[in-house]
Design an enzyme around this catalytic site. Sequence first.
Site, PDB file in Angstrom:
ATOM      1  N   GLU A 173       2.271   4.914  -4.376  1.00 30.57           N
ATOM      2  CA  GLU A 173       2.240   5.963  -5.392  1.00 30.57           C
ATOM      3  C   GLU A 173       3.722   6.618  -5.667  1.00 30.57           C
ATOM      4  OE1 GLU A 173      -1.356   4.514  -4.068  1.00 30.57           O
ATOM      5  OE2 GLU A 173       0.045   5.855  -2.728  1.00 30.57           O
ATOM      6  N   ASP A 177       0.795  -1.164   0.031  1.00 27.18           N
ATOM      7  CA  ASP A 177      -0.230  -0.075   0.028  1.00 27.18           C
ATOM      8  C   ASP A 177       0.970   1.004   0.067  1.00 27.18           C
ATOM      9  OD1 ASP A 177      -2.441   1.365  -0.093  1.00 27.18           O
ATOM     10  OD2 ASP A 177      -2.616   1.084   2.300  1.00 27.18           O
ATOM     11  N   ASP A 231      -9.055   3.633  -2.233  1.00 28.89           N
ATOM     12  CA  ASP A 231     -10.182   3.932  -1.055  1.00 28.89           C
ATOM     13  C   ASP A 231     -11.417   4.805  -1.732  1.00 28.89           C
ATOM     14  OD1 ASP A 231      -8.210   3.073   0.625  1.00 28.89           O
ATOM     15  OD2 ASP A 231      -7.318   5.062   0.813  1.00 28.89           O
TER      16      ASP A 231
END
Length: 843
Positions: free
Chosen positions: A454, A451, A527
């Site tokens: 990015e 997670d 999300d």
Amino acid sequence: MYYSTFLNESPFGDCLLDYRYKRMEAQNDKSNETNDLIDKEQEIQHLNNPVDISVKPIVKQYLGEVKKVKKEGNRFYFSDGDARVEIRVVSDEIIRVRLAPHGVFLDDFSYAVPEVDQKVSVFKMQEHDDHYTISTHSVTCKIEKANFHISFHDNITNVMMVDEANSMHWEENVDFGGYYIYATKKCHPEENFFGLGDKSGNFNLRGRRFENWNTDAYSYGWNQDPLYRTIPFYIGLHNQAAYGIFFDNTFKSYFDFGSEDVNKTSFWADGGELQYYYIHGPHIMDVVKRYATLTGTHPMPPKWTLGYQQCRWSYYPETKVKEIARQFRERKIPCDAIYLDIDYMDGYRCFTWNKKYFPDPQRMIKELSDDGFKTVVMIDPGIKVDDDYWVFKEGKEKRFFCRRSDDYYMEGHVWPGRCQFPDFTNPKVRTWWGNLYKELVDMGVAGFWNDMNEPAVFGSGTFPNDVRHNYDGYRGSHRKAHNVYGMQMVRSTYEGLKKLMRNKRPFTITRAGYSGMQRYASVWTGDNIATWEHLKIGNIQCQRLSVSGVPFCGTDIGGFSGEPDGELFTRWIQLGTFSPFMRAHSAGDTAEREPWSFGEFFENINRKFIELRYRLMPYLYSVFWEHHRYGFPILRPLVMLEQENISNSFRQDEFCYGDKLLICPVLEQGAISRKVYLPKGTWYNFWTNETLEGGNEYTVDAKIDSMPMFVRAGSALPEYPVMQYVDEKSITEVILNIYHSDYEVNSYMYEDHGDTFAYEQDIYLEKKFTVKGDTQAIKINQRIEGLYTPNYEFYVCNVIGVKFQVRKIIIDNKEVTDFYTDDKQVLHFKCNKNFSEIQILSL
């Protein structure tokens, strides 16, 4: 493009100033577009007053007349005396175009495309009076001599794609070096576009502009852009023929599908090289499969990962995890995995355990495993700056963390506090990172979830542009490496696990990625929010990811943030049953949302659909094999099934899972029916066995305990008994549901060990069933390939839609007398798993 038409028409139309590139950082929404126009009008007024000019303009540069041509194998070089263009014949249907503004190409390296050249049957170049052509047996690339315009044609009469005036051009980047590079193509009046990964909004991209810059987009909305992943690949469709463009550029890139000018389609980037692949169709399926030959397919996953998975931020302490597991088994709701989010760690330090919450994690994981649950844990890229933390200490000593331009470490705050970040574009770092999983693997952890990659940083959003990266020896700043950072992180994870787990298949998930990430990981759409709008967004996103080469995808069922009611959660479970990746997930500040959380009425429906997932497991697994081996997408939108029907370019609710099941999710609150469009052919209602003819719209029942589903006539649909987790029971018989068709239809069933790489040595079975019937007979043939031996010996055959009274069944020339037809007119009998031919006769 981000420059407007009127700027090009002004005396200073060739002057693109620094403010333009700063504006590119903004979100691409309507308010910002309005501000852009105001800013540019003010800039034009400033430019028209020579006294006020204080910034040196940057001039756009264009290709001139073709003056030189050179051939080197399958590569052709065209030059105007300064710039060079390479046309490379990759395969019979793929041609690559590269531009070197001043004749020097960058190193030919790509994280997306491991090997460029494929097999080419024959190709040739010909010179004509005003143009050159490079042709294979499928496609012709035409290069105009006077203006360097490039177009692509099929070898019949269709012009598939053609350059707009001044198509390929560039501008010097005085701040960073290199160039801003651009390409503009003509947009045909009825052309529609699809792809680009998990963009939010309508499935059809026509009329929109997009930015590719991997972004932590918490609670994103309809049409919000950018999101978590960069997949610079799109499909164009016009004249009932399709082509693809893969713009292999990892810098921040942009796509405009007739937004600024309805007659133009553009793609451009803030740096790197103008390099794109033209991928010929003419069918959308052809384009997607050929894109897969460039960027790869997903390896076969462990079979358990196709089961239902339960997650929350976070399940802790151990007693809570065990309670969730107990509830699943006592309520007889199938589930294969339970997730541990960041709270299982010691102070959010990756590769550690919070011993207060989990005093003996190995014992807990073993007990969960004994009850059929796999444990999946999260790992983030941010490593806490702490000299007493062994991971940080090792990374610091080995100089594996990212540095900025002046040699300071890249530091930012994420969950553990002040962190440094590994440079996953360095092969040595990837090897080190992969080995860090050893203790978790030894404990029995079965899957890993990467997670925040990015990469996300609190406050600043992500890394500054001046962060340096190894880029596998090809060096670059974060401008170049940002969009591949998450992909290289999960690559590190996958490759490390593959070594540590020996012959077992790893299971990895990534939030961020770039084209080719499907070789290493599954994805979810990030999300999302517990709203009906997000149920619709997720349905479209998964279809878009699937046709963009990322098959193993799903959403946070029920929404990550916000509070769903029982109806919304149940409709999401129904959609999730036919998402390749099926996981419920929610934020810690929301009410818990397990399948039983909304009362017995909804619990029973949720159980019904989760059980359906497990019943259809052999079909779902076989569809995954079709992707892995042949490049077929798992989810197939209606436009892929019938691209000649222009209406399908705008239908986005329904999709096929594989080519046999048409799924029509219910996306409206309170709905008890919905309209569906059935593609041409005959279809069976999955629930009632009613037959309907395709090419038409129908209004069908869709009460809360159901979801419209249809089976293609001629299908041989395999089914397992319901299990509480994958491989809970040894399969003794496989149910084979056979749907009558008066035209020939092929179906496939794939089987293997389910968790090893033995299939790479042909230890698998691929079974091809061929079904064809009429008013007097049905013939079913089976062909088997591979070396795997399943445990079961028999099929239990259920033949639906028989149009005559059955008098005789002959299996491999032997008559079978033990058969019957029930009150629903379904024929039942058993046969050996290795049969070659079944004849069902009326005489």
